[in-house]
Design an enzyme around this catalytic site. Sequence first.
Site, PDB file in Angstrom:
ATOM      1  N   ASN A   1       2.508   7.451  -4.810  1.00 21.52           N
ATOM      2  CA  ASN A   1       1.196   7.546  -4.165  1.00 21.52           C
ATOM      3  C   ASN A   1       1.333   8.376  -2.885  1.00 21.52           C
ATOM      4  O   ASN A   1       2.121   8.028  -2.001  1.00 21.52           O
ATOM      5  CB  ASN A   1       0.693   6.121  -3.853  1.00 21.52           C
TER       6      ASN A   1
ATOM      7  N   HIS B   1      -0.665   8.711   2.081  1.00 19.86           N
ATOM      8  CA  HIS B   1      -0.371   8.645   3.514  1.00 19.86           C
ATOM      9  C   HIS B   1       0.215   9.926   4.089  1.00 19.86           C
ATOM     10  O   HIS B   1       0.340  10.060   5.309  1.00 19.86           O
ATOM     11  CB  HIS B   1       0.462   7.399   3.822  1.00 19.86           C
TER      12      HIS B   1
ATOM     13  N   HIS C   1      -5.740   8.005  -3.881  1.00 14.16           N
ATOM     14  CA  HIS C   1      -6.971   7.216  -3.796  1.00 14.16           C
ATOM     15  C   HIS C   1      -7.993   8.041  -3.035  1.00 14.16           C
ATOM     16  O   HIS C   1      -7.809   8.306  -1.845  1.00 14.16           O
ATOM     17  CB  HIS C   1      -6.647   5.911  -3.058  1.00 14.16           C
TER      18      HIS C   1
ATOM     19  N   ARG D   1     -11.007   7.782  -1.280  1.00 21.20           N
ATOM     20  CA  ARG D   1     -11.866   6.731  -0.727  1.00 21.20           C
ATOM     21  C   ARG D   1     -13.236   7.270  -0.361  1.00 21.20           C
ATOM     22  O   ARG D   1     -13.377   8.439  -0.002  1.00 21.20           O
ATOM     23  CB  ARG D   1     -11.218   6.138   0.534  1.00 21.20           C
TER      24      ARG D   1
ATOM     25  N   ARG E   1     -10.727   8.784   4.233  1.00 32.31           N
ATOM     26  CA  ARG E   1      -9.829   8.611   5.387  1.00 32.31           C
ATOM     27  C   ARG E   1      -8.486   9.288   5.181  1.00 32.31           C
ATOM     28  O   ARG E   1      -7.795   9.573   6.131  1.00 32.31           O
ATOM     29  CB  ARG E   1      -9.638   7.133   5.709  1.00 32.31           C
TER      30      ARG E   1
ATOM     31  N   GLU F   1      -7.166   6.741  -8.024  1.00 34.62           N
ATOM     32  CA  GLU F   1      -7.739   5.439  -7.678  1.00 34.62           C
ATOM     33  C   GLU F   1      -9.107   5.672  -7.056  1.00 34.62           C
ATOM     34  O   GLU F   1      -9.276   6.583  -6.239  1.00 34.62           O
ATOM     35  CB  GLU F   1      -6.887   4.737  -6.618  1.00 34.62           C
TER      36      GLU F   1
ATOM     37  N   THR G   1      -6.019  -1.389   0.291  1.00 37.22           N
ATOM     38  CA  THR G   1      -6.682  -2.178  -0.748  1.00 37.22           C
ATOM     39  C   THR G   1      -6.155  -3.608  -0.664  1.00 37.22           C
ATOM     40  O   THR G   1      -4.983  -3.858  -0.926  1.00 37.22           O
ATOM     41  CB  THR G   1      -6.373  -1.580  -2.138  1.00 37.22           C
TER      42      THR G   1
ATOM     43  N   GLU H   1      -3.137  -2.884 -13.494  1.00 34.06           N
ATOM     44  CA  GLU H   1      -2.074  -2.843 -12.480  1.00 34.06           C
ATOM     45  C   GLU H   1      -2.128  -4.152 -11.704  1.00 34.06           C
ATOM     46  O   GLU H   1      -3.158  -4.494 -11.113  1.00 34.06           O
ATOM     47  CB  GLU H   1      -2.253  -1.663 -11.521  1.00 34.06           C
TER      48      GLU H   1
ATOM     49  N   HIS I   1       1.816  -2.071  -5.025  1.00 34.21           N
ATOM     50  CA  HIS I   1       1.285  -2.360  -3.691  1.00 34.21           C
ATOM     51  C   HIS I   1       2.344  -3.026  -2.831  1.00 34.21           C
ATOM     52  O   HIS I   1       2.845  -4.092  -3.160  1.00 34.21           O
ATOM     53  CB  HIS I   1       0.024  -3.230  -3.694  1.00 34.21           C
TER      54      HIS I   1
HETATM   55  N1  PXP Z   1      -1.753   0.398  -6.215  1.00 37.44           N
HETATM   56  C1  PXP Z   1      -2.988   0.426  -5.665  1.00 37.44           C
HETATM   57  C2  PXP Z   1      -4.128   0.040  -6.514  1.00 37.44           C
HETATM   58  C3  PXP Z   1      -3.183   0.804  -4.331  1.00 37.44           C
HETATM   59  O1  PXP Z   1      -4.417   0.824  -3.817  1.00 37.44           O
HETATM   60  C4  PXP Z   1      -2.068   1.188  -3.574  1.00 37.44           C
HETATM   61  C5  PXP Z   1      -2.251   1.613  -2.162  1.00 37.44           C
HETATM   62  O2  PXP Z   1      -3.045   2.727  -2.107  1.00 37.44           O
HETATM   63  C6  PXP Z   1      -0.815   1.153  -4.188  1.00 37.44           C
HETATM   64  C7  PXP Z   1      -0.675   0.745  -5.505  1.00 37.44           C
HETATM   65  C8  PXP Z   1       0.424   1.555  -3.459  1.00 37.44           C
HETATM   66  O3  PXP Z   1       0.628   0.658  -2.416  1.00 37.44           O
HETATM   67  P1  PXP Z   1       1.636   1.045  -1.259  1.00 37.44           P
HETATM   68  O4  PXP Z   1       1.086   2.257  -0.586  1.00 37.44           O
HETATM   69  O5  PXP Z   1       1.623  -0.168  -0.400  1.00 37.44           O
HETATM   70  O6  PXP Z   1       2.966   1.299  -1.912  1.00 37.44           O
END
Ligand code: PXP
Length: 252
Positions: A10, A13, A46, A48, A52, A73, A104, A154, A197
């Site tokens: 992901n 960030h 994601h 959003r 952001r 996402e 999330t 998920e 997550h």
């Molecule tokens: N899965 C989903 C549905 C999420 O929203 C996120 C965070 O955007 C992640 C996985 C990944 O989480 P993390 O960034 O904490 O590894």
Amino acid sequence: MTGRIRLGVNIDHVATIRNARGGEHPDPARAAKIATAAGADGITFHLREDRRHIVDPDLAAIRASTHLPLNMEMAATEEMHVIAMDYKPQTVMFVPEKREERTTEGGLNAAREHNKLTPLIRELQANGSRVSLFIEADPVQVIAASRMGADITEFHTGRYVEMCQAGEGELAAAELERIADCARQAVALGIEPQAGHGLTFDTVIPVAAIPEITELNIGHFLMGEAIFVGLDGAVREMRRLMDEARPPGEPS
Ligand code: PXP
């Protein structure tokens, strides 16, 4: 299901850091390219409602930067649905979204969202995307996801990670067992179970060892670690730990 577990990276960030100053650096598409070369199996982002981190022009740049499947996402809004129908990612993952949250926070209440989500799922599937629902490890939610025709669920690992980090070993083990039970239930209902997550080097192995789980989506920790060791090194180390948990064999 056994065999190699996939790593979805992901890249949200990277965009968070970029947007802190405006401008174009660091570029999430460049991160997608590096993650691809480092052994990622998919790229997740994601989009959003408040933009952001990932913003609309990133979508084309991310697609151009990797051959890997893209997992978008999004919240189940009309605006996002139109974007996803046009973008046609390999997977659309519905997540709950609240403006005030930092990330999330919980899974979808799939049972409550049945009437809203089912037509969206059908349309996205007919358009060529698989559809994933981000849910807590709760049998009621798995059944609801199955009734809606989701391809993937998920399971939210945030609570498991928090328990590990708080030193609550027994609670963490029980939460892990719930995730494993729900993964088995999902497979029995014809759904592909994934998880994600909050996962870190210290917490990933027990989740990756659940044989039914096909993919982990990991972002924030990898990007944080990338500050110290580089994104290539962070992704490779996560990949190594996942392979240690479940030695590569036949593809799942
Ligand atoms: N899965 C989903 C549905 C999420 O929203 C996120 C965070 O955007 C992640 C996985 C990944 O989480 P993390 O960034 O904490 O590894």
